[in-house]
Scaffold this motif. Structure first.
Motif, PDB file in Angstrom:
ATOM      1  N   VAL A   6      54.756  44.172  45.392  1.00 55.06           N
ATOM      2  CA  VAL A   6      53.782  44.391  46.469  1.00 55.06           C
ATOM      3  C   VAL A   6      53.028  43.104  46.799  1.00 55.06           C
ATOM      4  CG1 VAL A   6      51.736  44.944  45.102  1.00 55.06           C
ATOM      5  CG2 VAL A   6      52.166  46.127  47.258  1.00 55.06           C
ATOM      6  N   LYS A   7      53.148  42.100  45.936  1.00 57.44           N
ATOM      7  CA  LYS A   7      52.364  40.890  46.194  1.00 57.44           C
ATOM      8  C   LYS A   7      52.941  40.065  47.340  1.00 57.44           C
ATOM      9  CE  LYS A   7      49.173  41.337  43.077  1.00 57.44           C
ATOM     10  NZ  LYS A   7      49.765  42.510  42.397  1.00 57.44           N
ATOM     11  N   ASP A   8      54.155  40.447  47.781  1.00 57.52           N
ATOM     12  CA  ASP A   8      54.691  39.689  48.910  1.00 57.52           C
ATOM     13  C   ASP A   8      54.187  40.280  50.216  1.00 57.52           C
ATOM     14  OD1 ASP A   8      55.964  42.045  48.923  1.00 57.52           O
ATOM     15  OD2 ASP A   8      57.948  41.268  49.399  1.00 57.52           O
ATOM     16  N   GLU A   9      53.295  41.280  50.062  1.00 60.18           N
ATOM     17  CA  GLU A   9      52.734  41.906  51.273  1.00 60.18           C
ATOM     18  C   GLU A   9      51.354  41.308  51.554  1.00 60.18           C
ATOM     19  OE1 GLU A   9      52.742  46.014  50.300  1.00 60.18           O
ATOM     20  OE2 GLU A   9      54.877  46.261  50.689  1.00 60.18           O
ATOM     21  N   LEU A  10      50.858  41.576  52.760  1.00 58.77           N
ATOM     22  CA  LEU A  10      49.561  40.983  53.138  1.00 58.77           C
ATOM     23  C   LEU A  10      48.438  41.959  52.832  1.00 58.77           C
ATOM     24  CD1 LEU A  10      50.729  39.361  56.441  1.00 58.77           C
ATOM     25  CD2 LEU A  10      50.137  38.215  54.318  1.00 58.77           C
TER      26      LEU A  10
ATOM     27  N   TYR B  48      43.893  36.983  48.781  1.00 58.78           N
ATOM     28  CA  TYR B  48      44.844  35.900  49.054  1.00 58.78           C
ATOM     29  C   TYR B  48      44.658  34.702  48.127  1.00 58.78           C
ATOM     30  CZ  TYR B  48      45.821  38.625  53.270  1.00 58.78           C
ATOM     31  OH  TYR B  48      46.166  39.632  54.139  1.00 58.78           O
ATOM     32  N   LEU B  49      44.079  34.955  46.970  1.00 52.57           N
ATOM     33  CA  LEU B  49      43.928  33.856  46.007  1.00 52.57           C
ATOM     34  C   LEU B  49      45.295  33.305  45.610  1.00 52.57           C
ATOM     35  CD1 LEU B  49      41.201  35.308  43.620  1.00 52.57           C
ATOM     36  CD2 LEU B  49      40.944  33.445  45.267  1.00 52.57           C
ATOM     37  N   ASN B  50      46.311  34.215  45.610  1.00 51.65           N
ATOM     38  CA  ASN B  50      47.633  33.728  45.171  1.00 51.65           C
ATOM     39  C   ASN B  50      48.245  32.804  46.212  1.00 51.65           C
ATOM     40  OD1 ASN B  50      48.282  35.459  47.177  1.00 51.65           O
ATOM     41  ND2 ASN B  50      49.337  36.960  45.910  1.00 51.65           N
ATOM     42  N   LEU B  51      47.462  32.513  47.240  1.00 52.02           N
ATOM     43  CA  LEU B  51      47.934  31.564  48.259  1.00 52.02           C
ATOM     44  C   LEU B  51      48.258  30.235  47.594  1.00 52.02           C
ATOM     45  CD1 LEU B  51      48.065  31.543  51.396  1.00 52.02           C
ATOM     46  CD2 LEU B  51      45.790  30.533  51.388  1.00 52.02           C
ATOM     47  N   PHE B  52      47.466  29.907  46.563  1.00 54.86           N
ATOM     48  CA  PHE B  52      47.618  28.585  45.934  1.00 54.86           C
ATOM     49  C   PHE B  52      48.537  28.635  44.720  1.00 54.86           C
ATOM     50  CE2 PHE B  52      44.452  27.430  48.828  1.00 54.86           C
ATOM     51  CZ  PHE B  52      43.430  28.371  48.777  1.00 54.86           C
ATOM     52  N   LYS B  64      48.412  34.625  55.783  1.00 53.63           N
ATOM     53  CA  LYS B  64      47.204  34.667  54.935  1.00 53.63           C
ATOM     54  C   LYS B  64      46.158  33.677  55.459  1.00 53.63           C
ATOM     55  CE  LYS B  64      49.472  36.201  50.702  1.00 53.63           C
ATOM     56  NZ  LYS B  64      50.068  35.828  49.402  1.00 53.63           N
ATOM     57  N   LEU B  65      46.632  32.494  55.815  1.00 59.00           N
ATOM     58  CA  LEU B  65      45.705  31.472  56.337  1.00 59.00           C
ATOM     59  C   LEU B  65      45.092  31.939  57.648  1.00 59.00           C
ATOM     60  CD1 LEU B  65      47.783  28.252  55.518  1.00 59.00           C
ATOM     61  CD2 LEU B  65      45.629  28.993  54.448  1.00 59.00           C
ATOM     62  N   VAL B  66      45.903  32.568  58.476  1.00 59.69           N
ATOM     63  CA  VAL B  66      45.404  33.042  59.784  1.00 59.69           C
ATOM     64  C   VAL B  66      44.342  34.121  59.581  1.00 59.69           C
ATOM     65  CG1 VAL B  66      46.048  34.411  61.827  1.00 59.69           C
ATOM     66  CG2 VAL B  66      47.432  32.431  61.141  1.00 59.69           C
ATOM     67  N   PHE B  67      44.583  35.059  58.676  1.00 59.99           N
ATOM     68  CA  PHE B  67      43.618  36.149  58.465  1.00 59.99           C
ATOM     69  C   PHE B  67      42.317  35.627  57.877  1.00 59.99           C
ATOM     70  CE2 PHE B  67      45.940  39.306  60.263  1.00 59.99           C
ATOM     71  CZ  PHE B  67      47.110  39.658  59.633  1.00 59.99           C
ATOM     72  N   ILE B  68      42.410  34.684  56.967  1.00 63.78           N
ATOM     73  CA  ILE B  68      41.182  34.110  56.390  1.00 63.78           C
ATOM     74  C   ILE B  68      40.438  33.334  57.474  1.00 63.78           C
ATOM     75  CG2 ILE B  68      40.260  32.405  54.769  1.00 63.78           C
ATOM     76  CD1 ILE B  68      42.540  33.179  52.841  1.00 63.78           C
ATOM     77  N   ALA B  69      41.170  32.509  58.213  1.00 65.91           N
ATOM     78  CA  ALA B  69      40.527  31.652  59.226  1.00 65.91           C
ATOM     79  C   ALA B  69      39.878  32.491  60.325  1.00 65.91           C
ATOM     80  CB  ALA B  69      41.561  30.713  59.827  1.00 65.91           C
ATOM     81  N   THR B  70      40.589  33.497  60.824  1.00 69.08           N
ATOM     82  CA  THR B  70      40.035  34.289  61.944  1.00 69.08           C
ATOM     83  C   THR B  70      38.831  35.110  61.479  1.00 69.08           C
ATOM     84  OG1 THR B  70      41.734  35.924  61.443  1.00 69.08           O
ATOM     85  CG2 THR B  70      42.126  34.518  63.353  1.00 69.08           C
ATOM     86  N   SER B  71      38.902  35.668  60.283  1.00 66.73           N
ATOM     87  CA  SER B  71      37.765  36.499  59.840  1.00 66.73           C
ATOM     88  C   SER B  71      36.527  35.629  59.612  1.00 66.73           C
ATOM     89  CB  SER B  71      38.121  37.273  58.569  1.00 66.73           C
ATOM     90  OG  SER B  71      38.528  36.391  57.554  1.00 66.73           O
ATOM     91  N   THR B 116      44.084  41.095  34.545  1.00 62.81           N
ATOM     92  CA  THR B 116      43.977  39.622  34.691  1.00 62.81           C
ATOM     93  C   THR B 116      43.057  39.384  35.889  1.00 62.81           C
ATOM     94  OG1 THR B 116      45.792  39.565  36.265  1.00 62.81           O
ATOM     95  CG2 THR B 116      46.363  39.303  33.930  1.00 62.81           C
ATOM     96  N   VAL B 117      42.552  38.162  35.985  1.00 60.17           N
ATOM     97  CA  VAL B 117      41.608  37.844  37.072  1.00 60.17           C
ATOM     98  C   VAL B 117      42.247  38.127  38.424  1.00 60.17           C
ATOM     99  CG1 VAL B 117      40.386  35.964  38.227  1.00 60.17           C
ATOM    100  CG2 VAL B 117      40.375  36.123  35.723  1.00 60.17           C
ATOM    101  N   MET B 118      43.460  37.616  38.617  1.00 63.99           N
ATOM    102  CA  MET B 118      44.135  37.777  39.920  1.00 63.99           C
ATOM    103  C   MET B 118      44.359  39.245  40.238  1.00 63.99           C
ATOM    104  SD  MET B 118      44.781  34.716  41.146  1.00 63.99           S
ATOM    105  CE  MET B 118      46.309  34.546  42.043  1.00 63.99           C
ATOM    106  N   GLU B 119      44.817  39.993  39.239  1.00 62.25           N
ATOM    107  CA  GLU B 119      45.158  41.397  39.468  1.00 62.25           C
ATOM    108  C   GLU B 119      43.903  42.215  39.750  1.00 62.25           C
ATOM    109  OE1 GLU B 119      48.308  42.117  39.574  1.00 62.25           O
ATOM    110  OE2 GLU B 119      48.077  44.253  39.981  1.00 62.25           O
ATOM    111  N   VAL B 120      42.835  41.953  39.004  1.00 60.37           N
ATOM    112  CA  VAL B 120      41.590  42.705  39.220  1.00 60.37           C
ATOM    113  C   VAL B 120      41.017  42.366  40.596  1.00 60.37           C
ATOM    114  CG1 VAL B 120      39.183  42.940  38.458  1.00 60.37           C
ATOM    115  CG2 VAL B 120      41.029  42.986  36.779  1.00 60.37           C
ATOM    116  N   LEU B 121      41.048  41.097  40.980  1.00 60.30           N
ATOM    117  CA  LEU B 121      40.523  40.723  42.312  1.00 60.30           C
ATOM    118  C   LEU B 121      41.396  41.319  43.415  1.00 60.30           C
ATOM    119  CD1 LEU B 121      39.311  37.043  41.792  1.00 60.30           C
ATOM    120  CD2 LEU B 121      37.934  39.065  42.275  1.00 60.30           C
TER     121      LEU B 121
END
Lengths: 10, 215
Positions: A6-10, B48-52, B64-71, B116-121
């Protein structure tokens, strides 16, 4: 296991 | 990627573009809840932390970048743009949105797939997004005349998660994906909150009359 699938989803 | 998810992402993308266009062209954010927009900034930053850390695809990264930037851009307009901020319905947008953040975070600490931090966030972002539209729906009930762009924005925003529900059903049966209760239940709650809005939106569209929510 974390939902890798599911992480490949937005 | 399947047609439901693509349609969902496009509906979501179109909703934020429509809102930005409304604010930029009319130089007004009347009828728009700043609280909902701020909750969405938190949702996207937490999700979208996993962006990095993980590259999935060009599409995934760009969106992801578009949604963060527009919001962030929309919140900036509503808070700091000298003309737009005057049109913000400060007295009507009174939902104390910071109240929903701790419970969602606490729930994410208790109910998650992996501690984990990522999963909880990520889980926190799902719970928060499910209720993020509440301030906007409450503001709608208090707004006498809802302009078309705002109505269309909310419809597209609601439609995106409804399409994601179809995407999850598709993936579960076609790709034999494992059960994703957290995503499914959060998505169901989120879409259910739009139920009465969808009803009045479709009714106003059918009867070709102004969108009006009962107070």
């Amino acid at each position: 296991t974390p939902e890798e699938g599911v992480k490949d989803e937005l | 990627m399947n047609i439901f998810r693509l349609a969902g992402d496009m509906s979501h993308l179109l909703s934020v573009i429509l809102l930005l266009l409304k604010i930029r062209t009319t130089k007004s954010c009347a009828g728009i809840s700043l609280k909902t927009q701020e909750l969405y900034v938190v949702v996207f930053l937490a999700r979208y932390l996993n962006l990095f850390t993980r590259y999935y695809s060009f599409y995934n990264t760009v969106m992801k970048l578009v949604f963060i930037a527009t919001s962030v851009c929309i919140v900036w307009y509503m808070r700091f743009h000298k003309v737009v901020k005057q049109t913000y319905n400060k007295d009507l947008d009174t939902f104390r949105h910071y109240v929903v953040i701790p419970p969602c975070f606490l729930l994410a600490l208790l109910v998650h797939h992996e501690f984990t931090v990522m999963e909880v966030l990520w889980t926190f972002s799902l719970y928060l997004e499910a209720v993020a539209i509440l301030p906007q729906l409450i503001l709608l009930q208090r707004t006498r005349n809802i302009d078309n762009l705002t109505g269309n924005y909310i419809f597209l925003l609601g439609a995106y998660r409804a399409l994601y529900l179809l995407n999850w059903i598709y993936r579960f049966f076609m790709e034999k994906a494992q059960a994703r209760w957290i995503s499914w239940i959060s998505g169901l709650v989120q879409t259910a909150l739009y139920a009465d809005f969808f009803y009045y939106y479709i009714k106003s569209w059918k009867n070709n009359e102004k969108l009006k929510l009962p107070a």
